[in-house]
Motif scaffolding. Structure first.
Motif, short mmCIF file in Angstrom:
data_model
loop_
_atom_site.label_atom_id
_atom_site.label_comp_id
_atom_site.label_asym_id
_atom_site.label_seq_id
_atom_site.Cartn_x
_atom_site.Cartn_y
_atom_site.Cartn_z
N ALA A 112 0.96 -1.08 0.06
CA ALA A 112 0.09 -0.09 -0.02
C ALA A 112 0.80 1.19 0.03
CB ALA A 112 -1.03 0.08 1.05
N LEU A 113 1.85 1.28 0.71
CA LEU A 113 2.98 2.31 0.82
C LEU A 113 3.62 2.56 -0.49
CD1 LEU A 113 4.73 1.78 4.12
CD2 LEU A 113 3.05 3.66 3.45
N ALA A 114 3.92 1.62 -1.04
CA ALA A 114 4.50 1.74 -2.65
C ALA A 114 3.53 2.24 -3.55
CB ALA A 114 5.12 0.34 -3.09
N VAL A 115 2.08 1.87 -3.45
CA VAL A 115 1.23 2.23 -4.31
C VAL A 115 1.09 3.96 -4.12
CG1 VAL A 115 -1.38 2.28 -4.97
CG2 VAL A 115 0.01 0.14 -4.76
N MET A 116 0.90 4.00 -2.85
CA MET A 116 0.56 5.59 -2.77
C MET A 116 2.09 6.47 -2.96
SD MET A 116 -2.44 6.14 -1.92
CE MET A 116 -2.35 7.75 -1.52
N HIS B 110 5.66 -4.25 -6.51
CA HIS B 110 5.44 -3.01 -6.16
C HIS B 110 5.05 -1.94 -7.05
CE1 HIS B 110 6.84 -3.19 -1.57
NE2 HIS B 110 5.78 -3.93 -1.92
N GLU B 111 6.25 -2.18 -8.18
CA GLU B 111 6.28 -1.28 -9.22
C GLU B 111 5.07 -1.32 -10.37
OE1 GLU B 111 9.14 -0.59 -13.17
OE2 GLU B 111 9.92 -1.45 -11.25
N GLU B 112 4.68 -2.69 -10.42
CA GLU B 112 3.69 -3.11 -11.40
C GLU B 112 2.35 -2.56 -10.94
OE1 GLU B 112 3.90 -3.84 -14.55
OE2 GLU B 112 6.16 -4.22 -14.53
N LEU B 113 1.98 -2.91 -9.75
CA LEU B 113 0.74 -2.56 -9.10
C LEU B 113 0.64 -1.09 -8.76
CD1 LEU B 113 -1.77 -3.90 -8.26
CD2 LEU B 113 -0.93 -3.69 -5.74
N GLY C 60 8.11 7.26 -5.94
CA GLY C 60 9.23 6.63 -6.60
C GLY C 60 8.75 5.62 -7.49
N GLY C 61 9.52 5.12 -8.52
CA GLY C 61 9.06 3.94 -9.41
C GLY C 61 8.36 4.31 -10.62
N THR C 62 8.59 3.80 -11.44
CA THR C 62 7.57 4.02 -12.95
C THR C 62 7.15 2.33 -13.09
OG1 THR C 62 9.29 3.86 -14.30
CG2 THR C 62 8.78 5.82 -13.68
N GLY C 63 6.14 2.32 -13.96
CA GLY C 63 5.77 1.06 -14.39
C GLY C 63 4.75 1.24 -15.61
N SER C 64 4.12 0.22 -16.05
CA SER C 64 3.35 0.46 -17.17
C SER C 64 2.17 -0.96 -17.11
CB SER C 64 3.97 -0.16 -18.46
OG SER C 64 4.72 -1.49 -18.40
N SER C 65 0.95 -0.54 -17.63
CA SER C 65 -0.17 -1.60 -17.49
C SER C 65 -0.45 -1.96 -18.82
CB SER C 65 -1.10 -1.30 -16.70
OG SER C 65 -1.57 0.05 -17.14
#
Length: 796
Positions: A119-123, A183-186, A230-235
């Protein structure tokens, strides 16, 4: 005016839109995670870890379809009927009344911690979008805050994902192996879902311009804790996970995945037109009040939601005047004229503040004079700028450093080095627009880390240590020496600065060096005691030893062995003597059926008891407690004399003695040891007054607070309320896997925490960060306040 039923209808459709976006992105997320698992197999690692990674790939291949289906079904249930506040066996929310107390199993605790981290990573990544969505939903539903278990909250989705993972038969060890990828993907998927839901609401006229000020002012209860961005990602698109034999997808696209109607269409009322003005007019509001309320509303003062909100407001304000300013995808190049002007300004500032170039008798540069110098340089830079975006960047960076240089808690000797960073930071800000978009930019992080280390000092009474000041000087000089490397040089010196801090507090800082040494001994001893206990349990698992003797060996003698090993070495004569005492005790407490055996026990008893008392004394045990243990052991020996004790074969006794002699070779890996919250003995002898061990106090911490305790960084300053004192302390040392933390006062007194106790103090507010917000965030807020008053300075 629209009816309340229309508002509820829009809110329901918004949640459906959010859920559908998640469902569409889940297969791509699963595929990306699976690919990350396969890539781990190509990385070199020890045999045991490689086998775990193979098992991870096997688990995902077998359970991907179930994981996907369970997540979809859980999202459907959350949308249609809400999500339960807790799972069966979960830790209760803080402050709730519970039935009879019961133990919580390790699996539940681990799931709670992993859920909290997720949850922290998402926020971290989606905080800005969530803040806007929360404001729109709160206004739409005419209430101050979303429900604690609203499906829009990150921790609700995190719980669904972790529970589904376990339902699919995947282990928590496998999750930890893939944690960064998960964490990154979600986070990327949720950020996109929030964005699309916001876009849908704006398309229906709900708060096109979000004003956070009235919303934050009402939020008196702490929201879900979050962390820095932080972090990036894609869906990707929607479809079954490839390569894992997944069956047909549960949902088929918008409007169908949950058995409901599409989110727009005939029969759906349009949003009321008054939503456009529901924010209360001008969205600027009071920046100081807004960010203060956001900071105090969050239980974690380093809340990413707060930091991202400040940066988000800055970007929105500037974008109203320069629409292209916040486009982080652009890759601008510094115009030749501005590049030359920055070089000239950098050299001029360096000459102005450099002691070595100062003429004899010339006084040191004062802060007002330095600010005047920087103001003149700013005007020259703006004249050399070729585009409005460059001029706006120059103005914002100047305002940031104006705030930093007027920070009273930064010592004057360090302030000049922050001043010399302005031009390198400006060069990066012009070429990397994401400097203004994320608090995770290396340049910002470097400013924050250096600021956190020096702002605990009282600049009027004392200075920063020579070694720390020299390191800050070196860092700035390295950044100046590589002007064309952008963020890379900032990242490099940030890493070097972190390493310096570890070395500084353990070897160069007089106030902390002895305390760090003592803390390391405590950690080594506690780790060894746990390792000895584990191995003794294994050794005696099938040996018929009396329970009282077994308890003494596990609870007392393991600690004695560890204490002796730390003081004299694992292979010293003293440690060997303590091992022989354990062997003699086991033999003496076994059944003695012959006169010769009893005579031998009596012959050995006096020296054995002497060794046992010496060992307990060395571990810090008082005489009364020693007498209690000796009495229990005497009763055990009496039972052996009456043949009531079990008989241990001679060959087994010999085997035990040999294994005790080579005990260190059998110990479990120290990295797998969790230090217990019972560090109450001190190894420093007469120096014990210099190291206080915190063994009580605080409140029951939540998993999020435990996660925060693990994230504290060396060098940061805090206010500690302990034993009737409320004083500033600096985090000087972190132990193995951050299970121990040592803080030091300006007077040199050291305070040692175990991780759980540290989280308890954070939970109770007995340990608070000295800074409500990071230095760069405070500077951004100050700049934003000035631009709120006069935005025209961006273009002038």
């Amino acid at each position: 005016m629209a009816h309340s039923a229309d508002h509820a209808d829009l809110a329901e459709q918004a949640r459906r839109t959010y859920a559908e976006q998640l469902v569409k992105g889940l297969p791509a997320m699963i595929n990306s995670v699976a690919e990350s698992a396969r890539q781990l197999l190509d990385k070199p690692s020890e045999h045991a870890r490689m086998m775990r990674r193979r098992e991870l790939v096997h688990e995902l291949k077998k359970g991907a379809a179930v994981w996907h289906k369970t997540m979809v079904n859980s999202l459907r249930n959350a949308l249609l009927g809400g999500v339960s506040a807790t799972r069966s066996g979960d830790l209760p929310p803080p402050g709730t009344r519970q039935g009879p107390l019961s133990l919580v199993d390790d699996d539940t605790i681990e799931r709670e911690i992993l859920t909290s981290r997720l949850a922290l990573a998402v926020m971290d990544q989606a905080a800005s979008e969530f803040t806007d969505l929360r404001a729109r939903m709160a206004a739409l539903e005419r209430r101050e805050e979303l429900d604690a278990q609203d499906m829009l909250r990150a921790h609700v989705l995190a719980r669904i994902v972790v529970d589904a993972w376990r339902t699919a038969g995947c282990s928590l060890e496998s999750w930890r192996e893939l944690q960064s990828s998960l964490h990154e993907e979600l986070a990327a998927l949720v950020e996109e879902a929030y964005h699309e839901t916001n876009r849908w609401l704006v398309g229906h006229g709900v708060l096109p311009d979000v004003d956070l000020h009235p919303y934050i002012k009402r939020a008196r209860t702490p929201p879900q804790p979050t962390g820095f961005a932080g972090g990036t990602g894609s869906s990707g698109g929607y479809g079954p996970p490839s390569g894992f034999g997944a069956g047909p997808a549960t949902g088929q696209g918008p409007g169908s995945g949950f058995g409901g109607a599409a989110h727009s269409g005939p029969g759906r009322s349009a949003a009321p037109s008054h939503w456009a003005s529901a924010a209360g007019g001008d969205s600027r509001g009071s920046v100081g009040e807004e960010t203060r309320m956001m900071t105090r509303a969050a239980p974690l003062p380093r809340s990413g939601e707060h930091a991202e909100a400040v940066l988000g407001r800055l970007n929105r304000l500037v974008s109203r005047h320069l629409p292209s300013f916040s486009q982080t995808s652009r890759q601008p190049v510094v115009s030749p004229g501005l590049a030359q002007a920055i070089d000239q300004a950098e050299q001029g500032i360096r000459r102005r503040v450099d002691v070595s170039t100062r003429r004899a008798g010339e006084p040191p540069v004062t802060t007002p004079a330095l600010l005047e110098e920087l103001h003149q340089r700013k005007q020259a830079l703006k004249r050399a700028a070729a585009t409005p975006e460059e001029r706006a960047t120059i103005e914002i960076v100047a305002l940031l450093f104006q705030s930093i240089l007027t920070e009273d808690r930064i010592p004057a000797s360090v302030r000049v080095w922050f001043a010399r960073l302005q031009m390198p930071v400006l060069r990066v800000a012009v070429t990397e627009p994401d400097f203004f978009a994320t608090v995770d930019h290396p340049a910002r992080r470097l400013i924050d880390r250096m600021g956190a280390c020096v702002m605990g000092f009282d600049s009027s009474t004392r200075g920063v240590g020579d070694a720390l000041e020299k390191e800050i000087k070196r860092v700035v000089q390295v950044v100046e020496a590589y002007p064309d490397t952008g963020r890379r040089v900032f990242q490099t010196v940030l890493t070097e600065f972190e390493k310096f801090l570890e070395h500084y507090f353990s070897t160069e800082n007089e106030a902390t060096r002895k305390g760090v040494s003592l803390a390391q001994q405590v950690e080594q001893r506690e780790t060894l005691a746990i390792q000895y206990t584990i191995e003794l349990r294994r050794m005696l698992n099938e040996v018929p030893v009396q329970d009282s003797v077994r308890a003494f060996l596990f609870q007392v003698w393991a600690d004695v062995l560890a204490t002796t090993a730390v003081r004299y070495g694992a292979q010293s004569d003293e440690t060997r003597a303590m091992k022989r005492a354990a062997s003699d005790l086991i033999w003496s407490a076994s059944a003695k059926v012959t006169r010769e055996e009893r005579a031998e026990v009596l012959r050995r008893l006096t020296p054995l008891l002497k060794t046992l008392r010496e060992g307990m004394s060395s571990a810090g045990m008082d005489t009364a407690k020693q007498d209690e243990h000796v009495q229990i052991l005497n009763n055990s020996l009496a039972a052996a004399f009456t043949a009531k004790a079990p008989v241990i074969p001679q060959d087994r006794l010999q085997e035990l003695a040999e294994r005790l002699e080579s005990l260190e070779e059998l110990l479990p890996d120290a990295a797998d040891v969790t230090i217990d919250d019972s560090i109450v003995f001190d190894l420093s002898g007469h120096e014990s007054s210099e190291l206080e061990v915190v063994a009580e106090g605080g409140s029951m911490p939540t998993p999020a607070m435990i996660a925060w305790a693990r994230e504290l960084q060396v060098g940061g300053w805090y206010m500690l309320d302990y034993r009737g004192r409320n004083e500033a302390v600096q985090l000087a040392w972190l132990g193995l896997r951050k299970q121990l933390s040592m803080f030091v006062t300006p007077q040199g007194r050291c305070v040692l925490f175990q991780q759980q106790r540290l989280a308890s103090f954070l939970q109770a507010g007995l340990l608070l960060p000295a800074q409500d917000e990071a230095l760069s965030v405070r500077a951004t807020r100050s700049a934003l306040a000035k631009l709120d008053v006069d935005a025209s300075r961006l273009l002038n």
